[in-house]
Scaffold this active site. Sequence first.
Site, PDB file in Angstrom:
ATOM      1  N   LYS A   1     -16.619  56.494  40.903  1.00  0.00           N
ATOM      2  CA  LYS A   1     -17.148  57.323  41.994  1.00  0.00           C
ATOM      3  C   LYS A   1     -16.640  58.750  41.782  1.00  0.00           C
ATOM      4  CE  LYS A   1     -18.196  59.001  46.025  1.00  0.00           C
ATOM      5  NZ  LYS A   1     -17.995  60.391  45.528  1.00  0.00           N
TER       6      LYS A   1
ATOM      7  N   GLU B   1      -3.223  59.419  43.671  1.00  0.00           N
ATOM      8  CA  GLU B   1      -2.773  60.730  43.176  1.00  0.00           C
ATOM      9  C   GLU B   1      -3.327  61.754  44.142  1.00  0.00           C
ATOM     10  OE1 GLU B   1      -0.762  61.044  40.707  1.00  0.00           O
ATOM     11  OE2 GLU B   1      -0.887  59.017  39.917  1.00  0.00           O
TER      12      GLU B   1
ATOM     13  N   CYS C   1      -4.017  70.257  41.156  1.00  0.00           N
ATOM     14  CA  CYS C   1      -2.987  69.682  42.025  1.00  0.00           C
ATOM     15  C   CYS C   1      -1.600  70.117  41.596  1.00  0.00           C
ATOM     16  CB  CYS C   1      -3.091  68.163  41.989  1.00  0.00           C
ATOM     17  SG  CYS C   1      -3.061  67.527  40.300  1.00  0.00           S
TER      18      CYS C   1
ATOM     19  N   GLU D   1      -1.267  72.376  51.729  1.00  0.00           N
ATOM     20  CA  GLU D   1      -1.954  72.670  50.475  1.00  0.00           C
ATOM     21  C   GLU D   1      -3.178  73.544  50.747  1.00  0.00           C
ATOM     22  OE1 GLU D   1      -4.260  69.521  48.524  1.00  0.00           O
ATOM     23  OE2 GLU D   1      -3.249  70.036  46.658  1.00  0.00           O
TER      24      GLU D   1
HETATM   25  P1  NAD Z   1     -11.286  64.322  48.475  1.00  0.00           P
HETATM   26  O1  NAD Z   1     -10.181  63.466  48.972  1.00  0.00           O
HETATM   27  O2  NAD Z   1     -12.135  65.023  49.436  1.00  0.00           O
HETATM   28  O3  NAD Z   1     -12.282  63.494  47.551  1.00  0.00           O
HETATM   29  C1  NAD Z   1     -11.841  62.798  46.406  1.00  0.00           C
HETATM   30  C2  NAD Z   1     -12.789  61.644  46.134  1.00  0.00           C
HETATM   31  O4  NAD Z   1     -12.679  60.689  47.186  1.00  0.00           O
HETATM   32  C3  NAD Z   1     -14.264  62.043  46.077  1.00  0.00           C
HETATM   33  O5  NAD Z   1     -14.903  61.326  45.050  1.00  0.00           O
HETATM   34  C4  NAD Z   1     -14.778  61.598  47.427  1.00  0.00           C
HETATM   35  O6  NAD Z   1     -16.153  61.300  47.457  1.00  0.00           O
HETATM   36  C5  NAD Z   1     -13.972  60.348  47.655  1.00  0.00           C
HETATM   37  N1  NAD Z   1     -13.858  59.933  49.052  1.00  0.00           N
HETATM   38  C6  NAD Z   1     -13.874  60.703  50.160  1.00  0.00           C
HETATM   39  N2  NAD Z   1     -13.745  59.939  51.271  1.00  0.00           N
HETATM   40  C7  NAD Z   1     -13.622  58.657  50.841  1.00  0.00           C
HETATM   41  C8  NAD Z   1     -13.447  57.414  51.498  1.00  0.00           C
HETATM   42  N3  NAD Z   1     -13.351  57.324  52.815  1.00  0.00           N
HETATM   43  N4  NAD Z   1     -13.364  56.313  50.739  1.00  0.00           N
HETATM   44  C9  NAD Z   1     -13.456  56.369  49.396  1.00  0.00           C
HETATM   45  N5  NAD Z   1     -13.618  57.532  48.721  1.00  0.00           N
HETATM   46  C10 NAD Z   1     -13.696  58.657  49.435  1.00  0.00           C
HETATM   47  O7  NAD Z   1     -10.565  65.337  47.457  1.00  0.00           O
HETATM   48  P2  NAD Z   1     -11.232  66.588  46.709  1.00  0.00           P
HETATM   49  O8  NAD Z   1     -11.431  67.663  47.728  1.00  0.00           O
HETATM   50  O9  NAD Z   1     -12.365  66.113  45.887  1.00  0.00           O
HETATM   51  O10 NAD Z   1     -10.082  67.013  45.696  1.00  0.00           O
HETATM   52  C11 NAD Z   1      -9.078  67.931  45.972  1.00  0.00           C
HETATM   53  C12 NAD Z   1      -7.772  67.229  46.263  1.00  0.00           C
HETATM   54  O11 NAD Z   1      -7.422  66.390  45.161  1.00  0.00           O
HETATM   55  C13 NAD Z   1      -6.595  68.159  46.437  1.00  0.00           C
HETATM   56  O12 NAD Z   1      -5.830  67.726  47.530  1.00  0.00           O
HETATM   57  C14 NAD Z   1      -5.806  67.990  45.150  1.00  0.00           C
HETATM   58  O13 NAD Z   1      -4.432  68.277  45.240  1.00  0.00           O
HETATM   59  C15 NAD Z   1      -6.049  66.563  44.838  1.00  0.00           C
HETATM   60  N6  NAD Z   1      -5.829  66.272  43.434  1.00  0.00           N
HETATM   61  C16 NAD Z   1      -4.732  65.553  43.091  1.00  0.00           C
HETATM   62  C17 NAD Z   1      -4.476  65.287  41.760  1.00  0.00           C
HETATM   63  C18 NAD Z   1      -3.257  64.491  41.353  1.00  0.00           C
HETATM   64  O14 NAD Z   1      -3.212  64.055  40.215  1.00  0.00           O
HETATM   65  N7  NAD Z   1      -2.294  64.274  42.221  1.00  0.00           N
HETATM   66  C19 NAD Z   1      -5.339  65.775  40.781  1.00  0.00           C
HETATM   67  C20 NAD Z   1      -6.446  66.513  41.170  1.00  0.00           C
HETATM   68  C21 NAD Z   1      -6.698  66.764  42.509  1.00  0.00           C
END
Ligand code: NAD
Length: 474
Positions: A172, A247, A281, A378
């Site tokens: 996904k 993550e 991140c 963040e």
């Molecule tokens: P997000 O949480 O909005 O979305 C991430 C993914 O989760 C997307 O594919 C989204 O469709 C899915 N999603 C959303 N709601 C869901 C649900 N209820 N059930 C299942 N899946 C769901 O995050 P984003 O805005 O895409 O990414 C940015 C964030 O990601 C920042 O907080 C960043 O720090 C973090 N990030 C962390 C790492 C790490 O390795 N720790 C790496 C990259 C990004």
Amino acid sequence: MRKVLNFINGEYCEGVKGEWMESINPATEEKLADVVNSTSEDVSKAIEAAKKAYPAWSAQSPERRAKVLRKMADIIKSRLDELATLESLDNGKPLAVAKTVDIPRAAINLQFFADAIGQFSQDAYHMKNAVNYTRRQPLGIVSCISPWNLPLYLFTWKIAPALAAGNCVIGKPSEVTPITASLMGEIAKEAGLPNGVLNILHGQGSRMGEELVQNKLIKAVSFTGSTTTGKVISKLAASEFKKVSLEMGGKNATIVFGDCDYDKALAGVLRAAYSNQGQICLCGSRILIHDSLYERMKGDLIEEIVKLKIGDPMAAGTQQGAVVSKEHFEKIISCIELAKEEGGRILTGGNRHGDTGYFIEPTLIEGLGANCQTNQQEIFGPVATIQSFKTEEEAIELANGTNYGLAFSVWSENSSRTHRIAEKLDAGIIWINTWMLRDLRTPFGGTKDSGVGREGGFDALRFFTEAKNICIQY
Ligand code: NAD
């Protein structure tokens, strides 16, 4: 107009309910593609396909699975220009970054786990007149959920170990940047991955989250994204006892001591704060500088930030592209406004760049206390703060003083100090005199609100397998 379709059982298809959403180029605000907006029915369909494919795929030898992964890596490399262009259009990042970082790393992820599965040894424990050996077997069907900031890079970082270990995958990718991940369907097919082993679903995660996590046939969920979504997934998974790897967000500190190699530190601080428009991140958005260097480094940082070339991601020489979406742009601008309300002084940046596209000037802020929202939450954009400290203890307290614990970097030429401080920092990743130097064999992940579990190397292969102990008495 491009259509981003689901990939289920080796075929591209529309969503069961026929619903769509749009993907927008954040640099031009123009529509790039219509994207399937899946529902739980699509997830169920993908799970059915994965269920049929699992017995044969999990029975393949690791060598055979590795061969397919290597072929996928080769196809990605051969399509570098096309994939990098699409990544840049979809995400807003400079083309040069997509071409030298994102897409090459996507190929490396597949290659790396193709190699790693061949080295994944299994333990044996000898007793008097008995021997135990521990088999690590694939889990079954797993969900791999990835974010928009490094779209193909992070999608492949999850699916590669899952597939190498013999699982079938429901992938996904983020609905904000779905295009390159959608092409993994045809890439997998060309590489010889059997139908149903990798299924890719698009659309809003919230519409399909429950089915993606709670369906009885999903054995594990590997998630990268925000802490807010991570919490939702964690709760959904707990009630069904699912294995989860989370993550999540970060509010990382870059700690600069008076005894650093100054030029190296300056370049490192800048890179850590603003790479990928601050949307990594691991970005160091809280810059902690020893008193003795504070004014000098502040002046030099401003000078360097102003020089960063911002604009058309496709143009050669662009260092700062657009942030990923209108929604994210508005969030970052509101965070800058909040920083001002909290008493922050904008040293440089702070504004939208240009009239079209979601460009934000790289921004540096001072004068804020450690506990204000700007230094606690963040932002995930090209916005960093600077604070000064006097002692090592104070630096550690400031660095550890948020709910996050992902990645810190420390700049000092005193190696005793760097070892000492690394012991005390509460984060999963500590870089000394460097930032984002990655060895894919190392454990990757965070503490506190930044993560649960570790990715990378054998940690990832352990996550995607179940240990079974077999004890034989003789
Ligand atoms: P997000 O949480 O909005 O979305 C991430 C993914 O989760 C997307 O594919 C989204 O469709 C899915 N999603 C959303 N709601 C869901 C649900 N209820 N059930 C299942 N899946 C769901 O995050 P984003 O805005 O895409 O990414 C940015 C964030 O990601 C920042 O907080 C960043 O720090 C973090 N990030 C962390 C790492 C790490 O390795 N720790 C790496 C990259 C990004």
